[in-house]
Design a protein around this motif. Structure first.
Motif, PDB file in Angstrom:
ATOM      1  N   GLY A 174       0.826  -1.205   0.000  1.00 41.21           N
ATOM      2  CA  GLY A 174       0.000   0.000   0.000  1.00 41.21           C
ATOM      3  C   GLY A 174       0.852   1.242   0.000  1.00 41.21           C
ATOM      4  N   ASP A 175       0.216   2.395   0.055  1.00 41.61           N
ATOM      5  CA  ASP A 175       0.924   3.672   0.017  1.00 41.61           C
ATOM      6  C   ASP A 175       1.818   3.834   1.229  1.00 41.61           C
ATOM      7  OD1 ASP A 175      -0.333   4.304  -2.336  1.00 41.61           O
ATOM      8  OD2 ASP A 175      -1.930   5.473  -1.380  1.00 41.61           O
ATOM      9  N   GLY A 176       2.946   4.490   1.008  1.00 38.46           N
ATOM     10  CA  GLY A 176       3.875   4.784   2.088  1.00 38.46           C
ATOM     11  C   GLY A 176       3.593   6.136   2.713  1.00 38.46           C
ATOM     12  N   PRO A 177       4.475   6.590   3.611  1.00 36.37           N
ATOM     13  CA  PRO A 177       4.229   7.823   4.367  1.00 36.37           C
ATOM     14  C   PRO A 177       4.717   9.097   3.691  1.00 36.37           C
ATOM     15  CG  PRO A 177       6.156   6.714   5.231  1.00 36.37           C
ATOM     16  CD  PRO A 177       5.633   5.837   4.129  1.00 36.37           C
ATOM     17  N   TYR A 178       5.266   9.016   2.458  1.00 33.27           N
ATOM     18  CA  TYR A 178       5.830  10.196   1.800  1.00 33.27           C
ATOM     19  C   TYR A 178       4.744  11.200   1.435  1.00 33.27           C
ATOM     20  CZ  TYR A 178       7.784  13.031  -1.999  1.00 33.27           C
ATOM     21  OH  TYR A 178       8.158  14.075  -2.812  1.00 33.27           O
ATOM     22  N   VAL A 179       4.974  12.463   1.782  1.00 33.97           N
ATOM     23  CA  VAL A 179       4.092  13.574   1.412  1.00 33.97           C
ATOM     24  C   VAL A 179       4.932  14.579   0.628  1.00 33.97           C
ATOM     25  CG1 VAL A 179       2.612  15.443   2.229  1.00 33.97           C
ATOM     26  CG2 VAL A 179       2.655  13.254   3.461  1.00 33.97           C
ATOM     27  N   PRO A 180       4.642  14.803  -0.667  1.00 31.33           N
ATOM     28  CA  PRO A 180       5.485  15.694  -1.470  1.00 31.33           C
ATOM     29  C   PRO A 180       5.359  17.145  -1.043  1.00 31.33           C
ATOM     30  CG  PRO A 180       3.558  15.014  -2.727  1.00 31.33           C
ATOM     31  CD  PRO A 180       3.531  14.221  -1.449  1.00 31.33           C
ATOM     32  N   PRO A 181       6.453  17.911  -1.175  1.00 31.20           N
ATOM     33  CA  PRO A 181       6.404  19.348  -0.867  1.00 31.20           C
ATOM     34  C   PRO A 181       5.750  20.109  -2.010  1.00 31.20           C
ATOM     35  CG  PRO A 181       8.578  18.762  -1.664  1.00 31.20           C
ATOM     36  CD  PRO A 181       7.792  17.478  -1.605  1.00 31.20           C
ATOM     37  N   PRO A 182       5.389  21.399  -1.793  1.00 31.95           N
ATOM     38  CA  PRO A 182       4.809  22.204  -2.884  1.00 31.95           C
ATOM     39  C   PRO A 182       5.806  22.411  -4.015  1.00 31.95           C
ATOM     40  CG  PRO A 182       4.784  23.415  -0.772  1.00 31.95           C
ATOM     41  CD  PRO A 182       5.505  22.131  -0.543  1.00 31.95           C
ATOM     42  N   ALA A 183       5.294  22.587  -5.225  1.00 32.44           N
ATOM     43  CA  ALA A 183       6.146  22.808  -6.396  1.00 32.44           C
ATOM     44  C   ALA A 183       6.857  24.156  -6.282  1.00 32.44           C
ATOM     45  CB  ALA A 183       5.310  22.764  -7.668  1.00 32.44           C
ATOM     46  N   PRO A 184       8.136  24.229  -6.688  1.00 34.60           N
ATOM     47  CA  PRO A 184       8.882  25.489  -6.583  1.00 34.60           C
ATOM     48  C   PRO A 184       8.427  26.503  -7.637  1.00 34.60           C
ATOM     49  CG  PRO A 184      10.198  23.831  -7.687  1.00 34.60           C
ATOM     50  CD  PRO A 184       8.951  23.140  -7.218  1.00 34.60           C
ATOM     51  N   GLU A 185       8.668  27.775  -7.337  1.00 37.22           N
ATOM     52  CA  GLU A 185       8.364  28.855  -8.271  1.00 37.22           C
ATOM     53  C   GLU A 185       9.637  29.663  -8.514  1.00 37.22           C
ATOM     54  OE1 GLU A 185       5.208  31.099  -6.565  1.00 37.22           O
ATOM     55  OE2 GLU A 185       3.723  29.492  -6.696  1.00 37.22           O
ATOM     56  N   GLY A 186       9.591  30.586  -9.499  1.00 37.90           N
ATOM     57  CA  GLY A 186      10.725  31.454  -9.767  1.00 37.90           C
ATOM     58  C   GLY A 186      11.511  31.041 -10.996  1.00 37.90           C
ATOM     59  N   LEU A 187      12.383  31.951 -11.451  1.00 35.48           N
ATOM     60  CA  LEU A 187      13.161  31.725 -12.671  1.00 35.48           C
ATOM     61  C   LEU A 187      14.188  30.625 -12.491  1.00 35.48           C
ATOM     62  CD1 LEU A 187      14.145  32.505 -15.518  1.00 35.48           C
ATOM     63  CD2 LEU A 187      15.554  34.284 -14.446  1.00 35.48           C
TER      64      LEU A 187
END
Length: 595
Positions: A157-170
């Protein structure tokens, strides 16, 4: 009776990539756990991150990788710096902050990186040091999946990983920068896996090279060098790019925008050192971090194996330029020197300047000899100005020779730009409070541009007052191994991975290199042998020091018509204390199996 060891609990200062949740072994019961003890300065640890990506994808519903970040440098103890590193290197699994090295000690780790495998019932079943274990791990995981699926203890089943928000900027963690004819800037936008051309203001995108997707074609590129016009015309490209995580060099044609593979098989180096020229495309490289044009060749800072290599874009050949692969600090004729993750290069007159990051040193090559201008060794660092013999850096990644003969250093983990004046032999601080500066560019009009990697920007260094900083001196203090004076047995423990055997078709399958700092610590036992056990003699008059041990073992697949070959390798810097009441044996685990 089978002897089984319960895995120690994962008690850290905090967790990343879990949505703020602190994990326990009870939360992870039913999964196969792979604990990766790492520190974000360590190039071998970064190699392991890339080796683990295919395993995470293949066994995603049965395997949980946990990064255990046990820091070496003071800067790496900063939770914000750790969070930035997890984002920078695309770590897609939970990471526990082991800032006080508690988990490291509980699992008896002695080297970065170390891997430990815990079965679904919570028992420690394997441990191993170094890189190159991916194939063996895959076989071991297959065995554990079969065993624990059969007895009902494996929970998919799914693991405990929670992705961070996508980065912004040049820019996103830019690495290196050069100036192009006409004043435009070329920057390695490392965490976005591309090269970008910016207008002279450093803020306006002109064009990008590469898709921005890992491996298409770049993967965390770093160093850039503009070839001399005649060489570029013959070679068919203008810029050489150090495509770091792909272990390759690529050529960039600024007129057509074409990106060409020019060196590197794409496989990480797992061989031995020789002084021959090799076909560039067939050669295995190892994390090329920077490049410079010197001595009519492209010099490569081969961070992954602590050497400098050369690349001839006309003959399309590569070879070793300096270093033996031993990770330490030793000067002298360039074939015999020791380096530690060279990560920045710059040419000034007849000198090639080097930011030797893991020794926190500024070094240079002149007339075939390497010298250390500033730096004291693998475990000494800080922010101290003054006479070069007393000054300290902290993991510098960039260097720039200037027109007046001085040298600017991107003192990365101190967040500073430092200046070394060869005439006076003094070090000063030019600017501080920067976001992990990774490179310095001095333009044609003598403007100084700093690549502030962790701030995701280029910064112009405003003329200001040069200051003198007398900051803290640090020494990495890992738990030492207490050993008796006199005769000691050094044993490197290696068990071939499941489905593999030692490969002796080309001679001895093992190699052991031993040295010491200070050299007087070892009365006998220095040098290279083809056995993993060595009798050494420790000097009773030297109270403490560091044993430098390099071990490697060659294996091949069992019962396969065209079985693959593998090389497992690890460098240890083992702090030791001489103690008459201590044991006379030092075991180091290259690969150990308990199940």
């Amino acid at each position: 009776m089978e002897f089984r060891v319960r895995a120690p609990e994962l008690k850290g200062r905090g967790w990343l990539n879990t949505g703020g949740k602190a994990l326990t072994l009870a939360d992870l019961r039913g999964k196969i756990l792979l604990l990766d003890f790492w520190t974000f300065c360590c190039i071998n640890c970064l190699h392991v991150l890339d080796e683990l990506r295919p395993l995470e994808e293949k066994y995603g519903d049965a395997l949980v990788v946990i990064g255990v970040h046990s820091p070496k440098f003071e800067h790496e103890r900063d939770p914000k710096a750790l969070a930035a590193a997890v984002e920078r290197y695309g770590v897609h699994h939970p990471v526990v902050d082991d800032g006080d090295m508690h988990i490291w000690q509980q699992y008896a780790a002695k080297a970065w990186p170390t891997l430990a495998v815990v079965d679904p019932e919570g028992y420690l079943v394997a441990s191993m040091a170094g890189e190159g274990h991916a194939e063996g791990l895959s076989r071991l995981i297959d065995e554990l999946v079969a065993k624990h699926e059969a007895n009902g203890s494996l929970h998919r089943g799914d693991g405990p990983y929670v992705p961070p928000p996508a980065p912004e900027g040049l820019l996103h963690f830019p690495g290196k920068a050069i100036e192009l004819p006409g004043g435009h800037l070329l920057v390695s936008d490392s965490a976005r896996h591309r090269i970008v051309e910016l207008s002279p203001d450093g803020e306006t995108l002109v064009r990008a090279f590469g898709s921005g997707v890992r491996g298409e074609p770049f993967s965390e590129p770093q160093g850039l060098v503009l070839l001399p016009p005649g060489v570029a015309e013959t070679a068919g490209y203008d810029v050489v790019v150090a495509d770091t995580v792909n272990h390759q060099l690529r050529g960039l044609n600024l007129t057509t925008g074409a990106v060409t593979l020019v060196a590197g098989s794409g496989k990480p180096w797992r061989s031995t050192v020789d002084d021959h020229a090799h076909d560039a495309l067939a050669a295995d490289l190892s994390s090329p971090w920077d490049v410079a044009w010197f001595d009519d060749k492209v010099i490569i800072a081969m961070a992954g194996i602590h050497q400098l290599w050369w690349f001839d874009p006309i003959k399309r050949t590569v070879g070793v330029y300096a270093g033996t692969t031993v990770e330490a600090l030793r000067d002298g004729p360039i074939p015999d020197v020791w380096m530690a993750q060279p990560s920045g290069l710059s040419v000034g007159g007849n000198r090639l300047w080097i930011a030797d990051s893991e020794t926190s040193a500024l070094r240079f090559v002149e007339d075939g000899v390497m010298h250390t201008a500033v730096g004291q060794g693998l475990f000494d660092f800080g922010h101290v100005d003054g006479p070069a013999a007393e000054a300290l850096f902290q993991h510098p990644l960039g260097v720039a020779a200037t027109a007046d003969g001085s040298v600017l250093v991107a003192d990365t983990y101190n967040g500073a730009v430092r200046r070394f004046d060869p005439a006076s032999g003094a070090v000063s601080t030019v600017d501080s409070g920067l976001g992990e500066p990774s490179d310095i560019l001095v333009t044609a009009d003598n403007t100084v541009i700093v690549v502030e990697s962790a701030a995701h920007r280029l910064t112009r260094l405003a003329p200001g007052v040069v200051t003198t900083v007398t900051g803290e001196r640090h020494k990495t203090e890992r738990p030492p191994s207490h050993l008796a004076p006199g005769e000691v047995t050094l044993d490197v423990i290696f068990t071939p991975a499941p489905g593999q055997k030692l490969d002796s078709q080309f001679g001895s399958p093992v190699r052991l290199v031993v040295s010491a700092s200070p050299a007087e610590l070892l009365l006998e036992g220095e040098g290279t042998t083809t056995e993993l056990s060595r009798r050494i003699v420790l000097n009773p008059d030297v109270p403490k020091g560091v044993l430098q041990v390099v071990a490697q073992a060659a294996t091949c697949d069992v019962d396969a018509e065209f079985g693959a070959c593998h090389l497992t390798r690890q460098d240890w810097g083992v702090p030791i204390v001489i103690d008459p009441a201590a044991p006379d044996r030092l075991p180091l685990i290259l690969r150990g199996m308990d199940a």
